[in-house]
Design a protein around this motif. Structure first.
Motif, PDB file in Angstrom:
ATOM      1  N   GLU A  27       0.860  -1.175   0.000  1.00  0.00           N
ATOM      2  CA  GLU A  27       0.000   0.000   0.000  1.00  0.00           C
ATOM      3  C   GLU A  27       0.899   1.228   0.000  1.00  0.00           C
ATOM      4  OE1 GLU A  27      -3.115  -0.002   2.946  1.00  0.00           O
ATOM      5  OE2 GLU A  27      -3.456  -2.143   2.650  1.00  0.00           O
ATOM      6  N   VAL A  28       0.720   2.092  -1.001  1.00  0.00           N
ATOM      7  CA  VAL A  28       1.570   3.276  -1.133  1.00  0.00           C
ATOM      8  C   VAL A  28       0.775   4.572  -1.080  1.00  0.00           C
ATOM      9  CG1 VAL A  28       3.433   2.083  -2.353  1.00  0.00           C
ATOM     10  CG2 VAL A  28       1.549   3.080  -3.659  1.00  0.00           C
ATOM     11  N   GLY A  29      -0.478   4.472  -0.857  1.00  0.00           N
ATOM     12  CA  GLY A  29      -1.335   5.644  -0.753  1.00  0.00           C
ATOM     13  C   GLY A  29      -2.763   5.199  -0.520  1.00  0.00           C
ATOM     14  N   GLU A  30      -3.620   6.167  -0.355  1.00  0.00           N
ATOM     15  CA  GLU A  30      -5.023   5.834  -0.160  1.00  0.00           C
ATOM     16  C   GLU A  30      -5.558   5.164  -1.423  1.00  0.00           C
ATOM     17  OE1 GLU A  30      -9.187   8.173   0.543  1.00  0.00           O
ATOM     18  OE2 GLU A  30      -7.393   8.968   1.525  1.00  0.00           O
ATOM     19  N   ARG A  31      -5.912   3.915  -1.296  1.00  0.00           N
ATOM     20  CA  ARG A  31      -6.438   3.118  -2.412  1.00  0.00           C
ATOM     21  C   ARG A  31      -5.460   3.008  -3.585  1.00  0.00           C
ATOM     22  NH1 ARG A  31     -11.998   6.137  -2.036  1.00  0.00           N
ATOM     23  NH2 ARG A  31     -12.809   5.182  -0.157  1.00  0.00           N
ATOM     24  N   LEU A  32      -4.166   2.990  -3.282  1.00  0.00           N
ATOM     25  CA  LEU A  32      -3.148   2.836  -4.318  1.00  0.00           C
ATOM     26  C   LEU A  32      -2.147   1.780  -3.887  1.00  0.00           C
ATOM     27  CD1 LEU A  32      -1.873   3.750  -7.011  1.00  0.00           C
ATOM     28  CD2 LEU A  32      -0.632   5.493  -5.713  1.00  0.00           C
ATOM     29  N   LEU A  33      -1.887   0.822  -4.774  1.00  0.00           N
ATOM     30  CA  LEU A  33      -0.948  -0.254  -4.493  1.00  0.00           C
ATOM     31  C   LEU A  33       0.208  -0.226  -5.480  1.00  0.00           C
ATOM     32  CD1 LEU A  33      -3.387  -3.282  -4.003  1.00  0.00           C
ATOM     33  CD2 LEU A  33      -2.169  -2.040  -2.213  1.00  0.00           C
ATOM     34  N   LEU A  34       1.408  -0.590  -4.988  1.00  0.00           N
ATOM     35  CA  LEU A  34       2.538  -0.898  -5.846  1.00  0.00           C
ATOM     36  C   LEU A  34       2.610  -2.413  -5.885  1.00  0.00           C
ATOM     37  CD1 LEU A  34       5.126  -0.076  -7.429  1.00  0.00           C
ATOM     38  CD2 LEU A  34       6.351  -0.402  -5.282  1.00  0.00           C
ATOM     39  N   SER A  35       2.654  -2.971  -7.076  1.00  0.00           N
ATOM     40  CA  SER A  35       2.693  -4.412  -7.258  1.00  0.00           C
ATOM     41  C   SER A  35       4.012  -4.798  -7.899  1.00  0.00           C
ATOM     42  CB  SER A  35       1.523  -4.822  -8.162  1.00  0.00           C
ATOM     43  OG  SER A  35       1.658  -6.145  -8.598  1.00  0.00           O
ATOM     44  N   LEU A  36       4.623  -5.882  -7.419  1.00  0.00           N
ATOM     45  CA  LEU A  36       5.821  -6.453  -8.020  1.00  0.00           C
ATOM     46  C   LEU A  36       5.424  -7.797  -8.615  1.00  0.00           C
ATOM     47  CD1 LEU A  36       8.301  -5.812  -5.063  1.00  0.00           C
ATOM     48  CD2 LEU A  36       7.857  -4.328  -7.034  1.00  0.00           C
TER      49      LEU A  36
END
Length: 135
Positions: free
Chosen positions: A43-52
């Motif tokens: 989780e990198v922000g409100e309702r934002l994901l970083l995916s690998l």
């Protein structure tokens, strides 16, 4: 029409476990639900994901060739509250295994920024933008 909204940024990585360790252990980010042996979410922000996600698997999913190196045509950005904080974050990223690409320096637009590349080569800008309210 498509609503202007970004929900997920996925980085194709050649070594998923190394990338997971860099973001989790090196930068101190917490894995989000849904992470497993094939994908890592942060989780990198409100309702934002970083995916690998595996480089080859992501290319296959998009039905594109997996070949390609160097500048990928995009950067990720992390904005902070001061030029000093830019230098601190760059140093922490390098200590965690990143490569310093550009040391922090004044910008032509009145801010201060530098760049690092994560262990997979994804470019991160760390910037202080005096015109952006981070409160």
């Amino acid at each position: 029409m498509m609503k202007a909204k970004l929900s997920l940024v996925t980085l194709g990585v050649r070594d998923l476990e190394r990338a997971r360790r860099f973001y989790r252990d090196g930068l101190g980010w917490t894995l989000a639900p849904g992470s497993n042996d094939h994908i890592a979410f942060f989780e990198v922000g409100e309702r934002l994901l970083l995916s690998l996600f595996g480089w080859e698997a992501l290319a296959e999913d998009a039905q594109l060739p997996a070949a390609g190196e160097g500048f990928r045509g995009f950067t990720l950005a992390h904005n902070v509250t001061s030029p000093e904080r830019v230098d601190e974050v760059l140093a922490a990223a390098v200590a965690a295994g990143a490569r310093l690409v550009k040391a922090g320096q004044p910008t032509h637009w009145g801010g201060y920024s530098g760049y690092f590349a994560d262990p997979e080569g994804a470019l991160w800008e760390v910037a202080h933008n005096p015109y952006m309210d981070l409160s």
